[in-house]
Design a protein around this motif. Sequence first.
Motif, short mmCIF file in Angstrom:
data_model
loop_
_atom_site.label_atom_id
_atom_site.label_comp_id
_atom_site.label_asym_id
_atom_site.label_seq_id
_atom_site.Cartn_x
_atom_site.Cartn_y
_atom_site.Cartn_z
N SER A 291 -14.15 -35.66 0.68
CA SER A 291 -14.32 -35.11 -0.67
C SER A 291 -15.77 -34.80 -0.98
O SER A 291 -16.08 -33.95 -1.82
CB SER A 291 -13.75 -36.07 -1.71
OG SER A 291 -12.35 -36.25 -1.54
N GLY A 292 -16.70 -35.51 -0.30
CA GLY A 292 -18.12 -35.29 -0.54
C GLY A 292 -18.71 -34.13 0.23
O GLY A 292 -19.89 -33.78 0.03
N LEU A 293 -17.93 -33.50 1.09
CA LEU A 293 -18.42 -32.34 1.85
C LEU A 293 -18.66 -31.15 0.93
O LEU A 293 -17.87 -30.89 0.02
CB LEU A 293 -17.40 -31.94 2.92
CG LEU A 293 -17.54 -32.53 4.32
CD1 LEU A 293 -16.29 -32.18 5.15
CD2 LEU A 293 -18.78 -31.99 5.01
N ASP A 294 -19.71 -30.42 1.17
CA ASP A 294 -19.94 -29.18 0.42
C ASP A 294 -18.77 -28.23 0.65
O ASP A 294 -18.33 -28.03 1.79
CB ASP A 294 -21.24 -28.51 0.89
CG ASP A 294 -22.46 -29.26 0.43
OD1 ASP A 294 -22.34 -30.07 -0.51
OD2 ASP A 294 -23.54 -29.06 1.03
N GLY A 295 -18.28 -27.65 -0.41
CA GLY A 295 -17.18 -26.70 -0.31
C GLY A 295 -15.81 -27.31 -0.43
O GLY A 295 -14.80 -26.59 -0.45
N VAL A 296 -15.71 -28.67 -0.55
CA VAL A 296 -14.41 -29.32 -0.69
C VAL A 296 -14.14 -29.59 -2.16
O VAL A 296 -14.94 -30.22 -2.85
CB VAL A 296 -14.34 -30.63 0.11
CG1 VAL A 296 -13.06 -31.40 -0.20
CG2 VAL A 296 -14.42 -30.34 1.61
N ARG A 297 -13.00 -29.11 -2.64
CA ARG A 297 -12.61 -29.34 -4.03
C ARG A 297 -11.86 -30.66 -4.17
O ARG A 297 -12.11 -31.44 -5.08
CB ARG A 297 -11.74 -28.17 -4.52
CG ARG A 297 -11.19 -28.36 -5.91
CD ARG A 297 -10.68 -27.04 -6.48
NE ARG A 297 -11.80 -26.18 -6.86
CZ ARG A 297 -11.65 -24.93 -7.27
NH1 ARG A 297 -10.45 -24.37 -7.34
NH2 ARG A 297 -12.71 -24.22 -7.61
N GLU A 298 -10.93 -30.95 -3.29
CA GLU A 298 -10.20 -32.22 -3.31
C GLU A 298 -9.57 -32.44 -1.94
O GLU A 298 -9.40 -31.50 -1.15
CB GLU A 298 -9.14 -32.25 -4.40
CG GLU A 298 -8.16 -31.10 -4.38
CD GLU A 298 -7.19 -31.14 -5.56
OE1 GLU A 298 -7.09 -32.20 -6.21
OE2 GLU A 298 -6.52 -30.13 -5.81
N ALA A 299 -9.25 -33.70 -1.66
CA ALA A 299 -8.69 -34.03 -0.35
C ALA A 299 -7.72 -35.19 -0.48
O ALA A 299 -7.83 -36.01 -1.41
CB ALA A 299 -9.79 -34.37 0.64
N CYS A 300 -6.79 -35.27 0.46
CA CYS A 300 -5.84 -36.38 0.54
C CYS A 300 -5.76 -36.79 2.00
O CYS A 300 -5.66 -35.94 2.89
CB CYS A 300 -4.47 -35.95 0.02
SG CYS A 300 -3.19 -37.22 0.19
N VAL A 301 -5.82 -38.09 2.27
CA VAL A 301 -5.75 -38.61 3.64
C VAL A 301 -4.65 -39.67 3.71
O VAL A 301 -4.61 -40.59 2.88
CB VAL A 301 -7.10 -39.21 4.08
CG1 VAL A 301 -6.98 -39.83 5.48
CG2 VAL A 301 -8.19 -38.16 4.04
N LEU A 302 -3.75 -39.52 4.70
CA LEU A 302 -2.63 -40.44 4.87
C LEU A 302 -2.38 -40.69 6.35
O LEU A 302 -2.86 -39.94 7.21
CB LEU A 302 -1.36 -39.87 4.24
CG LEU A 302 -1.36 -39.65 2.73
CD1 LEU A 302 -0.12 -38.88 2.32
CD2 LEU A 302 -1.43 -40.97 1.99
#
Length: 562
Positions: A483-494
Amino acid sequence: MAAPPLLQTVTGTLTGSARTAYELGSGTARATVALARSGVVRPLGAGRLYGVSRALLRYGYSITAAFAVGAARHPYRLAVTDDDGVTTYAELEDRTDRLALALIDSGAGPGAPVGVLCRNAAAPVEVMVAAGKAGADVVLLNTGMSAEQLRTVAGRQQLHTVVADPEFLELVPAGPRVVLTGGPDGPRAAGDRRLDDLEVMVHRAGPGELPFRPARSRTIVLTSGTTGAPKGAKRPHPSSLAPAASILSTIPLRAGEPVHIAAPLFHTWGNAGLLLAALHGATIVLRRRFTPETFLAAVRERHCTTVFAVPVMLQRVLEADEDRGAAADGWGGPARPRVVAVSGSALPGGQATAFMDRFGDCLYNLYGSTEVSWVSIAGPRDLRDAPGTAGRAPAGTTLVILDGHDEPAPTGVDGRVFVGNDLPFEGYTGGEHEPERRNGLLGTGDVGHLDDQGRLFLTGRADDMIVSGGENVHPGPVEDLISGLDGVREACVLGVDDDDYGQRLAAWVVTEPGADLTAEQVRGKVKSGLARYAVPRDVHFLDELPRNQTGKVLRAELPGRS
C-alpha cells in the motif's frame, strides 16, 4: 428519596468537586469530565428536569430514551433531516408514540421482533425509537444481503414485522408482516401477503395507551461477515453513561452541533453514531445514498461539525477530490468538521495522512467489532505520529495482548488482542460459538502488538495467518508495504494454496490512474522489506476491490482466490 445517580448525573445538578465524586457505572473521572465537556451533563430547569427524568425512568439508557430526553430538553430543535424533509424532536416524539401504538396493535412487541431493512433516512430512526416504546426487539438488516441470506436471518430471528424501503420488497421472505417506507398508499395486497405503509401506521396509531415501562427491547446487530448468513449479536442497553463517556474521552463531540451520519445505520458504527448524536441533542443529517458529492454537500449545507463514516468513504472522497482538481478548501465551504470519525474496516496509514493533509487534522479512527464494540481510538496526533496505528484504549477500557500461553506479551511483540469495556457482549442470538474469553476479557480474533506509548498496531486476523514452508506469515505487514508503493491506491493480501509450500500469499492491487506498476516491482518491494517467504506468489491488478457497504473486502469475489 434521593434521585438515583443516573438522574443526578444527566441533569447536571452537581457542581464543582461534588460532581467528580459520582461514578458513572465503571467510568473514570476522566470520562465524567468528557460528559460535562461535551455538554451531555449540564443544568436544567425544573420543567425540563421532570421530562428528562420521566424519559429515563421509562426507557433506561436506550435510543428511545435519547430522543425522548431530546424532546424534553429542546423540543423545537431539528432532530433529523433527510432527503425528504426535516423533523423536530417534538414531532419525532409524537410520531413514534403513534407508531408504537400501531406496532402493538399489529402484534409487534415483546417476543415479536421488528426487522429494519432501510437506507439512511428518518424512517428507520423512527422505527427504532417506536420499537423501544412497544417493547419490541429491533433487528438491523444489512441492505446488501441476498434474498437467501435475508430468508435465513428472518427465520433465525423469528421476525414478526419487517419495515423495508420499497426497493427491497422483493428480498423480504414470506412470513413476516411487511411495512413499506416512503409512501402513504395504505394497506394493500401483494401476491399472497398484505402490505402496510409506515406513514399510514403513524397516522392510524392504535387503541389504548403506551406502557409506561415497556419490556426492555434489545438491538440485534448483524455481524458484517463477507460470506454466509450473518450472525445476530445481542447488544444490551448500557446500564450507565459510561460507554458514551469512554468514547467521548477521546472523540470530542459537542452538544447541539449538527452531525452527518454517512455510515450505514444498520452497522454497529452507524448505530453508535446515531445514539451518540441523539444523546448530544444533535440535528442528525442523513442521506439515502453515499457519493462524495452528497457527503460534502451534507456537511456544507447543514454546517455539520461531526461526521460518522467508514474508511472506504474517505478514500472515495479523496479520489473525487483528485479527479475534480484540488480546490482551495477540500470541504468546499465554511463548514469544516472538527471530527470525522471512522470505523468498520481497516484505515491504511497513508490514507489517514492524505485525508488530513487535504481536509485538516479532524480524523479519529475507532477499532472495534460488532461483538466487542470498541477497543481503541486513534486521534489526529496518533495518526500523524504513528501512521497505521489503531490507537489507544480510551477511558474505562482494558486492552491486553496475550501470547500463546495466555500471558501478557512484551511491548512490540505480537499476540492475540483482548479487551474489556462497559458494553459487554451478550452472545449470538442463534447460540453460535462465541469469541475467546480470558479473565473476563473478550478476544477480537485479531493479532497485534502495543508500542511503548500504549498504541495498538494490528498485524491481521488470527485466522488469516498462513504457514508457508514451515514459516508463520501474517498478511498485514505485506499489505502495508504494498500500500505504501507509489502509484498504489489500495491493496489486499491473503493466503492461497501452494503445491510446494502448502500456502503462499497472493496480492490484489488497485493502482492510481496512469500508474505503470508491474508484479515484479510489487514483489521486489516486499522482498526488500520482509523475508522471502512473505513475497506474494501471485499479484493481481484490479480496477477496484470488491467491498460490502462497510468497506470490508469481499474475499470470495477476488479473482484467482481459489
